[in-house]
Design an enzyme around this catalytic site. Structure first.
Site, mmCIF file in Angstrom:
data_model
loop_
_atom_site.group_PDB
_atom_site.id
_atom_site.type_symbol
_atom_site.label_atom_id
_atom_site.label_comp_id
_atom_site.label_asym_id
_atom_site.label_seq_id
_atom_site.Cartn_x
_atom_site.Cartn_y
_atom_site.Cartn_z
ATOM 1 N N ASP A 102 -6.567 -7.177 14.029
ATOM 2 C CA ASP A 102 -6.130 -8.520 14.410
ATOM 3 C C ASP A 102 -6.880 -9.021 15.636
ATOM 4 O O ASP A 102 -7.328 -10.161 15.694
ATOM 5 C CB ASP A 102 -4.618 -8.541 14.635
ATOM 6 C CG ASP A 102 -4.137 -7.332 15.420
ATOM 7 O OD1 ASP A 102 -4.977 -6.616 16.004
ATOM 8 O OD2 ASP A 102 -2.916 -7.091 15.445
ATOM 9 N N ASP B 247 8.458 -6.101 8.864
ATOM 10 C CA ASP B 247 9.662 -6.147 9.705
ATOM 11 C C ASP B 247 9.817 -7.484 10.420
ATOM 12 O O ASP B 247 10.596 -7.584 11.375
ATOM 13 C CB ASP B 247 9.632 -5.009 10.723
ATOM 14 C CG ASP B 247 8.418 -5.086 11.638
ATOM 15 O OD1 ASP B 247 7.376 -5.618 11.189
ATOM 16 O OD2 ASP B 247 8.485 -4.608 12.783
ATOM 17 N N ASP C 292 4.259 -9.221 9.087
ATOM 18 C CA ASP C 292 4.489 -7.808 8.790
ATOM 19 C C ASP C 292 5.841 -7.635 8.120
ATOM 20 O O ASP C 292 6.696 -8.536 8.157
ATOM 21 C CB ASP C 292 4.415 -6.976 10.068
ATOM 22 C CG ASP C 292 2.977 -6.749 10.518
ATOM 23 O OD1 ASP C 292 2.060 -7.017 9.717
ATOM 24 O OD2 ASP C 292 2.783 -6.305 11.668
ATOM 25 N N ASP D 150 0.821 -1.210 0.000
ATOM 26 C CA ASP D 150 0.000 0.000 0.000
ATOM 27 C C ASP D 150 0.860 1.268 0.000
ATOM 28 O O ASP D 150 0.389 2.343 0.389
ATOM 29 C CB ASP D 150 -0.912 0.019 1.223
ATOM 30 C CG ASP D 150 -2.230 -0.698 0.964
ATOM 31 O OD1 ASP D 150 -2.400 -1.230 -0.146
ATOM 32 O OD2 ASP D 150 -3.092 -0.728 1.871
#
Length: 525
Positions: free
Chosen positions: A308, A216, A214, A155
């Protein structure tokens, strides 16, 4: 010109002076009356409104402190039992068998029978420093290549970063990896919107499970081999959650404090929830979902910034179970700048409270969840851990107790000021043996549904030099809320030191310095 009689002039002057003197005395008398009335009003307000209100707030906070201590003690006892009694560990509670070591490319039919199709999703937003780490880790997962599909959900608003991410995906695609680069023209729904839209592709319907990482986060190569067997052999399991392993925990004092807090979250909160009620909050990454469970829970929703947790609660209400595997570590990065940390904590503090407000009635009306699960969700999961903990940590120790230094009539029990925080600190320290400091939570208000992605700086442990960060304006380093709280605490500490004997200044003064240092931008990298 007619002359003025001296005697008449004297009389006139005396009359004017008497009039002026009378008016001055009148003004002084009026001021005294106003002062006495104001003083009386203040004394009445102080005695009849402020003192009772402060006493009520003190006892409410003390009651919530006891709730928090009982909650933490119960979790600690549960974790201790799991550590000491092996049959309570995940591999003993749930059936787990290793998948046969076969080469999927050599025997595709056998691979199709033994290895289910797995989808891996990597949502990201302007992740210039870490995009290649997560993509590389996902593409090297041990799993038959024809049974693994990877989606990179980009995104990014920076076209340069988009080009870099797309090029990285094309590089892995040429190596035979089934990887799809997906970008959107908008950010509707933020992360949850990207995840929801990515599930609509036709090839996703061939997958049984979806792993989420994610940008990272870097899973180990055997991540799927360790987690998928839980889902294969236990049809009532919806989620397998791994633990985060922080690669930059020693970068600065702020990252060490974060490591303490998050280690406690994983070691105590997640472990106890998994062992007692088979439920805990999904961490948004480093986990594998059963796609049928996600569909039954109505998929991803963007009504809060904790999508989440939202999905996890809805899946729990549908009767699904979760398991936390603390022995499986996924490398991740802690925010090392105070600005990034602030935004992250804003999401984690405001999001659950907003979700609780929206889901409280839904939880109580759920038909598939047992009464014990409902009580656990409402009291333990939301009220005690997500609301009470913030009120006690900030409101009680940074507002109410400092305020009492201006009211000598108010007494706070010693057990509430010393014993309770000591027990909480001790329990946190047990959950995190490496702790170097005590984490002070700060509950922020406003911007409840604002989504700001946490800034990533890359794997610091493998970089000899820190990446250059664009210089910000001088005043942007200051955080005036923290500075204001620090000044307030400093005034209270001085008041207590000068005029009181409770010795609250011993902990109020260091707290004030901590807030002022944070507010002036001297925390983090």
């Amino acid at each position: 010109m007619e002359s003025i009689n001296p005697s008449c002039l004297q009389v006139l002057l005396m009359t004017r002076w008497s009039t002026f003197h009378f008016r001055e005395e009148d003004a002084v008398a009026a001021a005294v009356v106003i002062y006495e009335k104001s003083r009386g009003t203040w004394q009445w307000t102080r005695a009849m409104i402020m003192l009772p209100a402060i006493n009520v707030m003190i006892w409410l906070c003390l009651a919530m402190s006891l709730m928090l201590v009982v909650e933490k003690l119960s979790m600690a006892v549960t974790v201790l039992c799991v550590k000491l009694y092996r049959p309570l560990r995940p591999h003993r509670v749930y059936r787990w068998e290793p998948l046969p070591a076969i080469a999927g490319d050599d025997d595709p039919e056998l691979a199709s029978f033994v290895y289910p199709a797995v989808l891996v999703q990597i949502p990201m937003f302007n992740e210039r420093e870490v995009y290649h780490l997560s993509i590389g880790a996902a593409c090297t997962l041990t799993w038959p290549s024809d049974r693994l599909i990877i989606q990179v959900l980009d995104d990014s608003t920076d076209k340069t970063i988009r080009d870099l991410v797309q090029t990285e995906c094309e590089r892995w695609s040429k190596k035979g990896v089934s990887i799809h680069y997906i970008s959107r023209d908008n950010r509707n729904g933020y992360k949850s919107g990207a995840l929801r839209e990515a599930m609509d592709f036709d090839y996703v319907k061939t997958c049984d499970f979806v792993a989420i990482f994610d940008a990272d986060h870097q899973p180990p190569s055997d991540f799927l081999m360790q987690t998928i067997p839980f889902l294969i052999h236990n049809p009532d399991l919806a989620l397998v959650q791994a633990r985060w392993k922080f690669v930059n925990a020693d970068e600065c004092l702020m990252t060490r404090i974060q490591e303490m807090s998050l280690n406690y979250h994983f070691v105590v909160e997640q472990e106890s929830g998994s062992s007692t009620i088979a439920f805990f909050g999904f961490n948004g990454t480093a986990g594998v979902w059963r796609i049928s469970a996600v569909d039954e829970a109505k998929g991803w929703k963007d009504r809060t910034t904790v999508e989440d947790m939202d999905l996890a609660v809805r899946a729990c209400l549908e009767g699904w179970k979760f398991v936390y595997v603390g022995d499986l570590n996924v490398r991740s990065e802690l925010p090392s700048t105070y600005k990034a940390y602030r935004y992250q904590q804003h999401r984690w503090a405001c999001g659950p409270a907003c979700l609780f407000r929206k889901m409280a009635s839904e939880i109580m009306r759920a038909k598939k969840a047992s009464i014990w699960r409902k009580l656990f969700l409402i009291y333990n999961f939301f009220f005690a851990r997500r609301i009470v903990s913030h009120i006690v940590t900030f409101f009680f120790y940074c507002v109410i107790i400092p305020l009492t230094v201006f009211f000598p009539e108010v007494k706070v029990p010693v057990w509430g000021v010393v014993l309770i925080p000591s027990i909480i600190t001790f329990l946190n320290a047990i959950g995190t043996p490496r702790c170097k400091a005590v984490f002070i939570g700060l509950l922020e208000a406003g911007r409840v549904n604002e989504w700001i992605v946490t800034e990533k700086l890359g794997n610091m442990l493998q970089m000899k030099q820190m990446p250059s960060v664009a210089a910000s304006k001088f005043w942007e380093r200051f955080h005036f809320v923290e500075i204001g709280v620090g000044i307030w605490l400093l005034i209270c500490a001085w008041q207590d030191f000068k005029y009181r004997t409770e010795q609250y200044y011993i902990f109020i003064f260091p707290s004030s310095l901590a807030f002022i240092i944070m507010g002036c931008g001297y925390v983090g990298r």
